[in-house]
Design a protein around this motif. Structure first.
Motif, PDB file in Angstrom:
ATOM      1  N   VAL A 101       0.865  -1.183   0.000  1.00 25.79           N
ATOM      2  CA  VAL A 101       0.000   0.000   0.000  1.00 25.79           C
ATOM      3  C   VAL A 101       0.903   1.235   0.000  1.00 25.79           C
ATOM      4  O   VAL A 101       1.948   1.242   0.659  1.00 25.79           O
ATOM      5  N   ALA A 102       0.501   2.239  -0.763  1.00 29.12           N
ATOM      6  CA  ALA A 102       1.341   3.433  -0.870  1.00 29.12           C
ATOM      7  C   ALA A 102       0.480   4.687  -0.818  1.00 29.12           C
ATOM      8  O   ALA A 102      -0.688   4.669  -1.229  1.00 29.12           O
ATOM      9  N   GLN A 103       1.062   5.744  -0.285  1.00 30.38           N
ATOM     10  CA  GLN A 103       0.408   7.058  -0.234  1.00 30.38           C
ATOM     11  C   GLN A 103       1.390   8.075  -0.799  1.00 30.38           C
ATOM     12  O   GLN A 103       2.546   8.140  -0.365  1.00 30.38           O
ATOM     13  N   SER A 104       0.941   8.867  -1.756  1.00 28.42           N
ATOM     14  CA  SER A 104       1.846   9.864  -2.315  1.00 28.42           C
ATOM     15  C   SER A 104       1.746  11.178  -1.539  1.00 28.42           C
ATOM     16  O   SER A 104       0.747  11.444  -0.855  1.00 28.42           O
ATOM     17  N   PHE A 105       2.795  11.981  -1.628  1.00 28.84           N
ATOM     18  CA  PHE A 105       2.827  13.292  -0.973  1.00 28.84           C
ATOM     19  C   PHE A 105       3.796  14.189  -1.730  1.00 28.84           C
ATOM     20  O   PHE A 105       4.611  13.717  -2.525  1.00 28.84           O
ATOM     21  N   LYS A 106       3.688  15.483  -1.463  1.00 30.22           N
ATOM     22  CA  LYS A 106       4.625  16.445  -2.048  1.00 30.22           C
ATOM     23  C   LYS A 106       5.352  17.150  -0.924  1.00 30.22           C
ATOM     24  O   LYS A 106       4.715  17.762  -0.051  1.00 30.22           O
ATOM     25  N   SER A 107       6.659  17.063  -0.942  1.00 35.04           N
ATOM     26  CA  SER A 107       7.454  17.714   0.085  1.00 35.04           C
ATOM     27  C   SER A 107       7.378  19.235  -0.102  1.00 35.04           C
ATOM     28  O   SER A 107       7.405  19.728  -1.226  1.00 35.04           O
ATOM     29  N   ALA A 108       7.297  19.973   1.027  1.00 32.86           N
ATOM     30  CA  ALA A 108       7.264  21.430   0.926  1.00 32.86           C
ATOM     31  C   ALA A 108       8.667  22.014   0.809  1.00 32.86           C
ATOM     32  O   ALA A 108       8.827  23.155   0.401  1.00 32.86           O
ATOM     33  N   GLN A 109       9.678  21.229   1.205  1.00 32.68           N
ATOM     34  CA  GLN A 109      11.043  21.762   1.232  1.00 32.68           C
ATOM     35  C   GLN A 109      12.001  20.808   0.531  1.00 32.68           C
ATOM     36  O   GLN A 109      11.741  19.608   0.474  1.00 32.68           O
ATOM     37  N   THR A 110      13.098  21.365   0.040  1.00 29.74           N
ATOM     38  CA  THR A 110      14.164  20.510  -0.478  1.00 29.74           C
ATOM     39  C   THR A 110      15.082  20.189   0.685  1.00 29.74           C
ATOM     40  O   THR A 110      15.948  20.986   1.057  1.00 29.74           O
ATOM     41  N   LYS A 111      14.827  19.021   1.298  1.00 31.21           N
ATOM     42  CA  LYS A 111      15.589  18.640   2.493  1.00 31.21           C
ATOM     43  C   LYS A 111      15.630  17.127   2.611  1.00 31.21           C
ATOM     44  O   LYS A 111      14.855  16.411   1.983  1.00 31.21           O
ATOM     45  N   VAL A 112      16.513  16.683   3.494  1.00 31.17           N
ATOM     46  CA  VAL A 112      16.605  15.252   3.795  1.00 31.17           C
ATOM     47  C   VAL A 112      15.348  14.818   4.555  1.00 31.17           C
ATOM     48  O   VAL A 112      14.878  15.553   5.427  1.00 31.17           O
ATOM     49  N   ILE A 113      14.792  13.643   4.206  1.00 32.36           N
ATOM     50  CA  ILE A 113      13.680  13.104   4.980  1.00 32.36           C
ATOM     51  C   ILE A 113      14.256  12.146   6.020  1.00 32.36           C
ATOM     52  O   ILE A 113      15.058  11.264   5.690  1.00 32.36           O
ATOM     53  N   ASN A 114      13.885  12.368   7.295  1.00 30.23           N
ATOM     54  CA  ASN A 114      14.471  11.577   8.382  1.00 30.23           C
ATOM     55  C   ASN A 114      13.570  10.465   8.885  1.00 30.23           C
ATOM     56  O   ASN A 114      14.034   9.399   9.234  1.00 30.23           O
ATOM     57  N   LYS A 115      12.277  10.768   8.979  1.00 40.58           N
ATOM     58  CA  LYS A 115      11.386   9.721   9.486  1.00 40.58           C
ATOM     59  C   LYS A 115       9.971   9.960   9.000  1.00 40.58           C
ATOM     60  O   LYS A 115       9.616  11.078   8.581  1.00 40.58           O
ATOM     61  N   VAL A 116       9.168   8.891   9.056  1.00 41.37           N
ATOM     62  CA  VAL A 116       7.750   9.003   8.756  1.00 41.37           C
ATOM     63  C   VAL A 116       6.969   8.377   9.908  1.00 41.37           C
ATOM     64  O   VAL A 116       7.489   7.521  10.626  1.00 41.37           O
ATOM     65  N   SER A 117       5.740   8.821  10.085  1.00 35.08           N
ATOM     66  CA  SER A 117       4.833   8.211  11.057  1.00 35.08           C
ATOM     67  C   SER A 117       3.582   7.788  10.302  1.00 35.08           C
ATOM     68  O   SER A 117       3.068   8.556   9.471  1.00 35.08           O
ATOM     69  N   LEU A 118       3.093   6.613  10.574  1.00 40.30           N
ATOM     70  CA  LEU A 118       1.900   6.098   9.909  1.00 40.30           C
ATOM     71  C   LEU A 118       0.889   5.711  10.973  1.00 40.30           C
ATOM     72  O   LEU A 118       1.253   5.081  11.983  1.00 40.30           O
ATOM     73  N   ARG A 119      -0.380   6.079  10.750  1.00 43.76           N
ATOM     74  CA  ARG A 119      -1.411   5.718  11.746  1.00 43.76           C
ATOM     75  C   ARG A 119      -1.924   4.318  11.402  1.00 43.76           C
ATOM     76  O   ARG A 119      -2.640   4.133  10.416  1.00 43.76           O
ATOM     77  N   LEU A 120      -1.533   3.365  12.239  1.00 41.13           N
ATOM     78  CA  LEU A 120      -1.800   1.957  11.951  1.00 41.13           C
ATOM     79  C   LEU A 120      -2.423   1.272  13.154  1.00 41.13           C
ATOM     80  O   LEU A 120      -2.304   1.739  14.284  1.00 41.13           O
ATOM     81  N   LYS A 121      -3.069   0.145  12.906  1.00 42.36           N
ATOM     82  CA  LYS A 121      -3.380  -0.825  13.951  1.00 42.36           C
ATOM     83  C   LYS A 121      -3.254  -2.204  13.328  1.00 42.36           C
ATOM     84  O   LYS A 121      -3.013  -2.321  12.113  1.00 42.36           O
ATOM     85  N   LYS A 122      -3.372  -3.243  14.139  1.00 41.33           N
ATOM     86  CA  LYS A 122      -3.138  -4.578  13.586  1.00 41.33           C
ATOM     87  C   LYS A 122      -4.086  -5.593  14.202  1.00 41.33           C
ATOM     88  O   LYS A 122      -4.655  -5.384  15.277  1.00 41.33           O
ATOM     89  N   THR A 123      -4.226  -6.707  13.490  1.00 39.03           N
ATOM     90  CA  THR A 123      -4.916  -7.877  14.019  1.00 39.03           C
ATOM     91  C   THR A 123      -3.902  -9.002  14.068  1.00 39.03           C
ATOM     92  O   THR A 123      -3.156  -9.208  13.104  1.00 39.03           O
ATOM     93  N   GLY A 124      -3.843  -9.738  15.171  1.00 34.66           N
ATOM     94  CA  GLY A 124      -2.885 -10.824  15.299  1.00 34.66           C
ATOM     95  C   GLY A 124      -1.475 -10.302  15.457  1.00 34.66           C
ATOM     96  O   GLY A 124      -1.254  -9.246  16.055  1.00 34.66           O
ATOM     97  N   SER A 125      -0.521 -11.045  14.909  1.00 38.13           N
ATOM     98  CA  SER A 125       0.896 -10.680  15.063  1.00 38.13           C
ATOM     99  C   SER A 125       1.614 -10.660  13.720  1.00 38.13           C
ATOM    100  O   SER A 125       2.455 -11.527  13.451  1.00 38.13           O
ATOM    101  N   PRO A 126       1.291  -9.690  12.853  1.00 39.83           N
ATOM    102  CA  PRO A 126       2.050  -9.608  11.593  1.00 39.83           C
ATOM    103  C   PRO A 126       3.502  -9.243  11.882  1.00 39.83           C
ATOM    104  O   PRO A 126       3.787  -8.593  12.885  1.00 39.83           O
ATOM    105  N   SER A 127       4.413  -9.680  10.998  1.00 41.78           N
ATOM    106  CA  SER A 127       5.831  -9.414  11.236  1.00 41.78           C
ATOM    107  C   SER A 127       6.197  -8.001  10.789  1.00 41.78           C
ATOM    108  O   SER A 127       5.424  -7.327  10.104  1.00 41.78           O
ATOM    109  N   ASN A 128       7.410  -7.572  11.178  1.00 47.17           N
ATOM    110  CA  ASN A 128       7.866  -6.195  10.912  1.00 47.17           C
ATOM    111  C   ASN A 128       7.886  -5.907   9.406  1.00 47.17           C
ATOM    112  O   ASN A 128       8.646  -6.555   8.680  1.00 47.17           O
ATOM    113  N   PRO A 129       7.106  -4.947   8.925  1.00 46.07           N
ATOM    114  CA  PRO A 129       7.147  -4.622   7.496  1.00 46.07           C
ATOM    115  C   PRO A 129       8.197  -3.549   7.201  1.00 46.07           C
ATOM    116  O   PRO A 129       8.620  -2.831   8.100  1.00 46.07           O
ATOM    117  N   THR A 130       8.588  -3.462   5.950  1.00 43.16           N
ATOM    118  CA  THR A 130       9.536  -2.427   5.539  1.00 43.16           C
ATOM    119  C   THR A 130       8.765  -1.259   4.924  1.00 43.16           C
ATOM    120  O   THR A 130       7.843  -1.465   4.135  1.00 43.16           O
TER     121      THR A 130
END
Lengths: 179, 598
Positions: free
Chosen positions: B208-237
């Motif tokens: 699954v992917a979400q597109s965005f437009k950066s407001a600045q020309t800069k290094v991206i350091n981290k992202v936060s995603l609003r998630l929840k889960k069912t069961g125990s899925p393994s660590n995704p990339t």
């Protein structure tokens, strides 16, 4: 008594040289094939057994010791009691390393562990042994041993086979299941 | 005369043929042994894989049946080229031992057999990989102070005169405090679930992917995603990809990070992912945040919250069954924008010392100032440093997210609240020998020399004060599992106070303050260790921690940390795989460190 004429002797010697030469070629080639194939078979078995052992131990290990290098893998594996159950927070060290041309496997059990110390040689014809320490990314990145969750092992065996050297390389990967 | 020497050449031929025959037979025999050896290795590997599948199946069945799954160990389940059988043995009220045996080709006539033994318990595991981990607030070390241990900080480290860090010091590339881009349906949008990591209505939603437009020309350091889960899925990339024809461009991957599945709960929360290597985004250019679930699994899968009202407006969400296909097919998710935040870097971070300041291990930061470094110095800018070796031009270390997310804390709070008859209202200031798990509305003071045994989780809505010699100890019934003691506001220590696990190796009691020092106008301290001789594990996602005098702590994690005297960190290897027990309603998870092959 009738002797052999010079011509007969020469013809007989000629035939003997040709036949003898052919037989010699067959024997030499046959011996070469024998050494080459025996060497291949032995190397294949060595590689199979060694990589199976290394993979299985990596899977069971809790972490990779920081003293690990590209030529030496030091695994920290949970110690077990006499019932074979894991002892919490107690680890035995399993070391796979290249020692001259030997692939050596040594264990250093914790004092509380029921495992016995071992010192085994899996192969005596190691040309190179390389451990790469990888993270979870796809494709994976090489990281410091302590940060690795996966190890890629490349083992090359090289053995004299007749006049030539026989070389055999295999690569495999295993993930730490207890990390 | 008859020739008595006739046939001698035949003898030579027989000798030669004998040699050839011996060689051929020996090679064939060797090949046969090699084939059998290879076949055995292959079978053994297959048996191990099938046994692991059996253990996974057992775990999923335990969660699907609320822990009542108890198969007959003699039953065989066919899978691929072999079979497996499962044996489940209870170890304690919350822990079960799973033994899965894989056979090739079957149990009756096995050519190979492998047994995988692993423990599963109700709860969730976390990895505390650093003795001291500090957030964007940074670390301040006052004059003549010492940290015995290593430090990882997402903010600056400032060391006054004659201070010392005996291990390594890392400072991540600086991250802007506010998001550059965000979609958040809770800010007036329409929130809905978007499920992935399973097949939904015939759609194999693995990516699954979400597109965005950066407001600045800069290094991206981290992202936060609003998630929840069912069961125990393994660590995704999670990957950042460029845009190509309104779909994610599969190559090259610009930067990526691994999302710790442990930081996601069954309730929505923003889960952070640090990205590496550093990559500079161009302003007003479309990029994609793409998350790849490791499998399609009807028992273990993810939800990404979708804003149906599209408040963000500068992007769009899409899904695919295989982002790496030769010609990947991406399908629009209409209408919506999946909830996310992007944080830019490019903020120069530093370790700044003064006279007599020593780092006895390696030092890693964008900028190193006025330091004596016993090992390697890794930096882009430096002034007045001496080191054993120098590595100018080193990339900034990546941002390290904290091991426990706000969603985890909220989940424990929910557990504390839903425990029957365990909400207590009013301040407690007398010595209590026990405090049961639950919610305590008010403040708690543990009097001097009082030892209190506690259940888990405990949630205190105001403050916790520990007077001299006070001890809080986790109930021994938790065994090797760990527990949490959460406080919404301030925690104060006096002298010789202890926060202890059950006494079993691998058990810890984690003391958490939920106070937000970061946004507090008075910048008040969340956890104050005013005197010496205290020990324990301290944690605060957004709070600052102050250590005044000589203390021996096991681990400290806080948004900001300030040290006035000497802090010794006795980091315990077991913290790298800490397992926190949950209440009776929790789901089963594998306990790290218990996997064995027999």
């Amino acid at each position: 008594m009738k002797g052999l004429s010079l011509m007969e002797v020469l013809i007989a010697m000629g035939i003997a040289i040709v036949v003898g030469g052919l037989l010699l070629i067959i024997i030499v080639n046959s011996a070469g094939l024998f050494y080459k194939q025996s060497s291949k078979v032995e190397q294949g078995r060595n590689i199979n057994d060694a990589l199976t052992q290394i993979r299985q131990n990596i899977k069971q290990s809790s972490s990779i010791d920081p003293t690990s290098t590209p030529e030496q893998l030091v695994l920290k594996i949970s110690s077990i009691d006499s019932s074979g159950d894991i002892i919490a927070d107690t680890f035995d060290n399993f070391v796979f390393s290249k020692d001259q041309r030997n692939l050596r496997f040594k264990t250093f059990p914790n004092a509380l562990s029921s495992r016995k110390a071992q010192d085994q040689i899996f192969s005596t014809s190691v040309d190179s042994l390389n451990f790469q320490y990888l993270d979870l990314a796809n494709p994976p990145n090489e990281v410091a041993p302590v940060s690795a969750v996966k190890v890629r092992i490349t083992l090359t065996l090289k053995q004299k086979s007749g006049a030539d050297y026989e070389t055999n390389t295999a690569t495999t990967e295993a993930s730490l299941r207890n990390d | 005369m008859i020739n008595k020497e006739s046939g001698q050449i035949l003898i030579l031929v027989f000798v030669a043929l004998g040699v050839v025959l011996f060689t051929v037979l020996f090679v064939i025999a060797g090949s046969q042994v090699y084939y059998q050896n290879s076949q055995y290795s292959y079978n053994a590997e297959s048996a191990l894989t099938i046994a692991e599948a059996g253990a996974d199946k057992a775990l999923a069945s335990l969660n699907a049946t609320a822990g009542s799954f108890n198969p007959n160990p003699d039953d065989e389940v066919t899978l691929g080229e072999g079979t497996f059988s499962i044996k489940i043995t209870p170890k304690s009220a919350t822990t079960k031992i799973i033994e899965a045996t894989g056979f090739i080709p079957n149990k009756a006539n096995p050519k190979a057999k492998r047994v995988v033994k692993v423990e599963a318990s109700k709860g969730i595991g976390f990895s505390f990989n650093y003795g001291i981990q500090v957030g964007e607030g940074g670390l301040d070390i006052a004059k003549d102070s010492t940290i015995n241990g290593s430090v990882y900080s997402n903010g600056n480290i400032t060391m006054a005169q004659n201070t010392k860090i005996t291990g390594d010091a890392w400072v991540a590339g600086g991250t802007a405090p506010v998001a550059d881009q965000q979609s958040d349906c809770t800010l007036g949008g329409i929130c809905q679930d978007y499920i992935f990591g399973k097949t939904v209505s015939g759609q194999n939603r693995q990516d699954v992917a979400q597109s965005f437009k950066s407001a600045q020309t800069k290094v991206i350091n981290k992202v936060s995603l609003r998630l929840k889960k069912t069961g125990s899925p393994s660590n995704p990339t999670v990957r950042i990809l460029s845009n190509s024809g309104s779909i994610p461009n599969k190559s090259p991957v610009l930067t990526s990070g691994v999302l710790s599945a442990d930081t996601v709960t069954t309730q929505y929360g923003f889960a952070e992912v640090g990205l590496s290597p550093a990559y500079t985004l161009n302003a007003n250019t479309t990029y994609w945040i793409m998350i790849h679930a490791n499998s399609l699994d009807n028992s273990n899968y993810w939800y990404w919250q979708n804003d149906q009202s599209k408040l963000y407006g500068d992007g769009e969400p899409k899904w695919s069954s295989n982002w790496q296909a030769a010609s990947p097919v991406w399908t629009a998710i209409n209408p919506g924008d999946l909830d996310f935040k992007t944080y830019m870097g490019g903020v120069a971070t530093s370790i700044t010392g003064a006279s007599g300041v020593t780092i006895q291990g390696d030092a890693h930061a964008n900028t190193l100032n006025t330091l004596t470094i016993s090992k390697g110095a890794y930096y882009q800018t430096s002034s007045s440093i001496t080191a054993d070796s120098y590595y100018p031009g080193s990339a900034d270390p990546p941002v390290q997210t904290f091991p426990i997310s706000q969603a985890n804390i909220d989940d424990w709070k929910t557990q504390a609240t839903t425990l029957p008859n365990q909400t207590y209202t009013g301040d407690i200031s007398t010595c209590q020998t026990t405090l049961a798990a639950g919610k305590y509305v008010g403040s708690i003071t543990i009097p001097a020399s009082c030892t209190t045994t506690v259940g888990s989780p405990i949630w205190v809505t105001q403050d916790l004060h520990l007077l001299q010699g006070a001890t809080i100890k986790l109930d021994p019934n938790f065994g090797a599992a760990s527990g949490t003691f959460m406080v919404d506001n301030f925690i104060s220590f006096d002298k010789d106070d202890s926060i202890l696990g059950t006494g079993t190796a691998g058990s810890y009691l984690l003391l958490i303050s939920n106070f937000n020092s970061k946004d507090d106008p008075q910048a008040r301290v969340a956890i104050d260790v005013a005197k010496e001789g205290n020990n324990g594990i301290l944690y605060s996602n957004l709070g600052s921690i102050h250590i005044a005098k000589e203390n021996h702590l096991t681990s400290v994690t806080g948004w900001k940390l300030s040290i006035d005297k000497e802090m010794q960190i006795n980091y315990d290897q077991g913290l790298a795989g800490t397992f926190f027990s949950s209440g009776p309603s929790g789901s089963y998870s594998l306990i790290k460190g218990t996997y064995q092959v027999k």
